[in-house]
Design a protein around this motif. Structure first.
Motif, PDB file in Angstrom:
ATOM      1  N   GLU A  78       0.838  -1.187   0.000  1.00  0.00           N
ATOM      2  CA  GLU A  78       0.000   0.000   0.000  1.00  0.00           C
ATOM      3  C   GLU A  78       0.879   1.245   0.000  1.00  0.00           C
ATOM      4  OE1 GLU A  78      -3.789  -0.547   2.536  1.00  0.00           O
ATOM      5  OE2 GLU A  78      -2.281  -1.811   3.504  1.00  0.00           O
ATOM      6  N   THR A  79       0.387   2.325  -0.559  1.00  0.00           N
ATOM      7  CA  THR A  79       1.179   3.546  -0.636  1.00  0.00           C
ATOM      8  C   THR A  79       1.327   4.224   0.719  1.00  0.00           C
ATOM      9  OG1 THR A  79      -0.807   4.797  -1.235  1.00  0.00           O
ATOM     10  CG2 THR A  79       0.549   3.965  -3.023  1.00  0.00           C
ATOM     11  N   PRO A 116      -2.629   0.626  -6.862  1.00  0.00           N
ATOM     12  CA  PRO A 116      -1.549   1.570  -7.182  1.00  0.00           C
ATOM     13  C   PRO A 116      -0.232   0.874  -7.508  1.00  0.00           C
ATOM     14  CG  PRO A 116      -2.808   2.364  -5.311  1.00  0.00           C
ATOM     15  CD  PRO A 116      -3.290   0.967  -5.584  1.00  0.00           C
ATOM     16  N   ARG A 121      -4.401   4.028 -18.022  1.00  0.00           N
ATOM     17  CA  ARG A 121      -3.840   4.503 -16.752  1.00  0.00           C
ATOM     18  C   ARG A 121      -2.338   4.253 -16.690  1.00  0.00           C
ATOM     19  NH1 ARG A 121      -8.910   2.469 -14.845  1.00  0.00           N
ATOM     20  NH2 ARG A 121     -10.129   4.145 -13.853  1.00  0.00           N
ATOM     21  N   GLY A 127       0.068   7.181 -16.684  1.00  0.00           N
ATOM     22  CA  GLY A 127       0.734   7.187 -15.389  1.00  0.00           C
ATOM     23  C   GLY A 127       2.240   7.121 -15.503  1.00  0.00           C
ATOM     24  N   TRP A 178       4.481   9.788 -13.832  1.00  0.00           N
ATOM     25  CA  TRP A 178       5.438   9.353 -12.817  1.00  0.00           C
ATOM     26  C   TRP A 178       6.845   9.831 -13.156  1.00  0.00           C
ATOM     27  CZ3 TRP A 178       5.322   7.700  -8.056  1.00  0.00           C
ATOM     28  CH2 TRP A 178       6.462   7.111  -7.503  1.00  0.00           C
ATOM     29  N   ILE A 222       1.161   8.174  -5.685  1.00  0.00           N
ATOM     30  CA  ILE A 222       0.972   7.099  -6.655  1.00  0.00           C
ATOM     31  C   ILE A 222      -0.492   6.900  -7.052  1.00  0.00           C
ATOM     32  CG2 ILE A 222       1.157   4.595  -7.005  1.00  0.00           C
ATOM     33  CD1 ILE A 222       3.807   4.673  -5.529  1.00  0.00           C
ATOM     34  N   PRO A 223      -1.447   6.833  -6.100  1.00  0.00           N
ATOM     35  CA  PRO A 223      -2.852   6.675  -6.526  1.00  0.00           C
ATOM     36  C   PRO A 223      -3.306   7.793  -7.458  1.00  0.00           C
ATOM     37  CG  PRO A 223      -2.622   6.249  -4.177  1.00  0.00           C
ATOM     38  CD  PRO A 223      -1.314   6.831  -4.629  1.00  0.00           C
ATOM     39  N   GLU A 224      -2.939   9.015  -7.145  1.00  0.00           N
ATOM     40  CA  GLU A 224      -3.315  10.154  -7.997  1.00  0.00           C
ATOM     41  C   GLU A 224      -2.677  10.036  -9.382  1.00  0.00           C
ATOM     42  OE1 GLU A 224      -1.573  14.651  -8.499  1.00  0.00           O
ATOM     43  OE2 GLU A 224      -1.613  13.782  -6.490  1.00  0.00           O
ATOM     44  N   PHE A 250      -1.664   7.404 -11.006  1.00  0.00           N
ATOM     45  CA  PHE A 250      -2.195   6.309 -11.811  1.00  0.00           C
ATOM     46  C   PHE A 250      -3.717   6.283 -11.848  1.00  0.00           C
ATOM     47  CE2 PHE A 250       2.154   5.011 -11.223  1.00  0.00           C
ATOM     48  CZ  PHE A 250       2.484   4.505 -12.468  1.00  0.00           C
ATOM     49  N   VAL A 256      -8.129   4.740  -3.577  1.00  0.00           N
ATOM     50  CA  VAL A 256      -7.896   3.697  -2.575  1.00  0.00           C
ATOM     51  C   VAL A 256      -8.779   3.943  -1.359  1.00  0.00           C
ATOM     52  CG1 VAL A 256      -5.561   3.144  -3.273  1.00  0.00           C
ATOM     53  CG2 VAL A 256      -5.929   5.013  -1.675  1.00  0.00           C
TER      54      VAL A 256
END
Length: 369
Positions: free
Chosen positions: A163-164, A204, A238, A242, A246, A341-343, A345, A349
Motif C-alpha cells: 500500500e502507498t 496503485p 492509466r 501514469g 510518474w 501514486i494513486p493520484e 495512476f 484507494v
C-alpha cells in the motif's frame, strides 16, 4: 436466493482480451465434455461423496468440507438434487456420490481444491504459490464464495504490492512487484485480480508495476487454459498516462534531492556545489534515470551520487543532507512520491480498508461459532 449469491454464480474467472470477459458459472450451463472424463491424478478419493467435472477431468472429493466453505456450491448442489427428486430420476453416477458439472478449466479447479484439501501431493513448506495457483484461488474463491481463500491470497499479494501508506523501507523489499513464483508480466493479472476481488489497495502498486513492463504491456500473457490475460482499456490507459506522469514527478523529486543548496555545515563549499551540478547532469543524460526512481532499483538516488562522485568529494554533511532512503531529502521525496501514486495512476484507494473489514467479519463469525 440473494442477489449477492446470484451475482457470484454468474461471475467467472477474469479472461481478459481488450475488456474482462465473464462466463456463466451455473452447473446447468456447464458444457458437456467431448470425451469421457478421466479421474484426476491428485484429487480422487474413492470413498468420497462428490464428483466435480471440469472439462474432461473428474475430481472426486469429500462434500462436507467443500460445502462448508462454499455456500454457492452448496446451493448449486441443493438445486441439482431437488430437481433430481422432482424428476424421480436416480443419480447418473449411482450410489450416494453427487455430481456437479463446472464450467471452469480443470487446472483452475485443481488449484482451487489445493486450497481446501490435502491431495496425493503434500505441499509441506510450500509458502510461495505460482501465479496460476494464486490466480485460480482468487477467481474461483470469489466465484464460489470462499472468502477466506480470497482474503489469504490478497494478503499474500499485499506483501509484494505494498500500500502507498506503507513505510518507504517496505518498497525496498527484495521481491517488490514480483513474488518468487511470478514473472514481471504477471502484474497484469494482479491488476485484474484486484479488480475482481475489490482489493483496491493492490491497484496503485500493481498498475505501477505494469507501467514498467514496456511493449509487452499491450500483449499480456497466455494463461494455462489458453486464454489471453490483458488489461482492460481503461487500466491500460492509466499505465501509459501514469508512466509519463510518474517520470515527471520523479524528475521534480530528483531536482529537489540534488538542488544546489548545500548543507549549512558544509566544509567544502567550493567543491560540493560542482558535485551537485554533476549529479543533475548525469540524471539528465541517463535515458531512463527518472523512471528508475520507481524503486525498481535499490536506492536509485544514492547510486547516482556514488557514480557521480566516486572519490567522495562531497563532504559528509552534504552527503547526509542528500541522505539515503531512511533519511534526508531522499526520504522526504520518496515519501511524497509514494503518497502521490494513486493520484498519478488515476485510482482511488478509499476502499482499501474493505479487506480489513471483511477479515474482521470472518474472525467475528468464527468467534460466534
Amino acid at each position: 436466493m440473494s442477489d449477492d449469491t446470484t451475482d457470484r454464480r454468474r461471475e467467472a474467472g477474469v479472461q481478459t482480451l481488450s475488456d474482462p470477459l465473464f462466463e456463466s458459472s451455473s452447473s446447468e450451463a456447464a458444457p458437456l465434455p467431448e470425451t469421457d472424463p478421466q479421474p484426476d491424478d491428485e484429487f480422487w478419493f474413492a470413498d468420497s461423496d462428490l464428483i466435480l467435472v471440469a472439462g474432461n477431468v473428474e475430481f472426486r472429493v469429500y462434500k462436507e468440507p467443500l460445502l462448508l466453505h462454499s455456500s454457492v456450491l452448496s446451493e448449486m448442489l441443493d438445486n441439482k438434487e431437488a430437481k433430481s427428486m422432482q424428476n424421480a430420476s436416480p443419480q447418473p453416477d449411482g450410489g450416494d456420490c453427487s455430481k456437479l458439472l463446472l464450467s471452469d478449466p480443470p487446472d483452475d479447479v485443481r488449484h482451487f481444491l489445493q486450497g481446501l484439501f490435502a491431495g496425493s501431493v503434500l505441499r509441506v513448506g510450500m509458502i510461495h504459490p505460482s501465479y496460476a495457483e494464486l490466480s485460480a484461488q482468487i477467481r474461483l474463491g470469489h466465484k464460489y464464495g470462499v472468502k477466506q481463500m480470497v482474503q489469504s491470497s490478497v494478503d499474500y499479494l499485499q506483501e509484494y504490492f505494498p500500500e502507498t501508506t506503507s513505510p518507504v523501507k517496505k518498497w525496498e523489499f527484495k521481491y517488490r512487484f514480483k513474488p518468487p513464483g511470478f514473472q514481471p508480466i504477471h502484474a497484469i493479472g494482479v491488476v485484474n485480480l484486484a479488480r475482481l476481488a475489490d482489493a483496491h489497495s493492490l491497484l496503485p502498486a500493481s498498475l505501477m508495476a505494469c507501467a514498467s513492463l514496456g511493449q509487452e504491456l499491450t500483449k499480456g500473457f497466455t494463461r494455462p487454459d489458453g486464454t489471453q490475460e490483458t488489461l482492460p482499456r481503461d487500466d491500460l490507459l492509466r499505465c501509459v498516462v501514469g508512466r509519463a506522469a510518474w517520470t515527471k514527478a520523479c524528475t521534480t523529486a530528483s531536482h529537489k534531492v540534488f538542488q544546489r543548496t548545500i548543507s549549512s555545515d558544509c566544509i567544502r563549499r567550493g567543491k560540493c556545489k560542482p558535485v551537485f551540478d554533476k549529479i543533475l547532469a548525469r540524471l539528465a543524460d541517463a535515458e531512463n534515470a527518472m523512471f528508475d526512481v520507481t524503486f525498481n532499483a535499490s536506492s536509485a538516488w544514492t547510486s547516482h551520487v556514488n557514480a557521480s562522485d566516486p572519490d567522495r568529494v562531497l563532504c559528509p554533511w552534504c552527503y547526509d543532507m542528500v541522505g539515503v532512503w531512511e533519511s534526508g531529502r531522499q526520504l522526504e521525496q520518496a515519501t511524497e512520491l509514494l503518497r502521490r501514486i494513486p493520484e498519478i495512476f488515476g485510482v482511488s484507494v478509499s476502499d482499501s480498508d474493505e479487506r480489513h473489514v471483511e477479515s474482521k467479519e470472518l474472525t467475528d463469525s468464527d468467534d460466534e461459532d
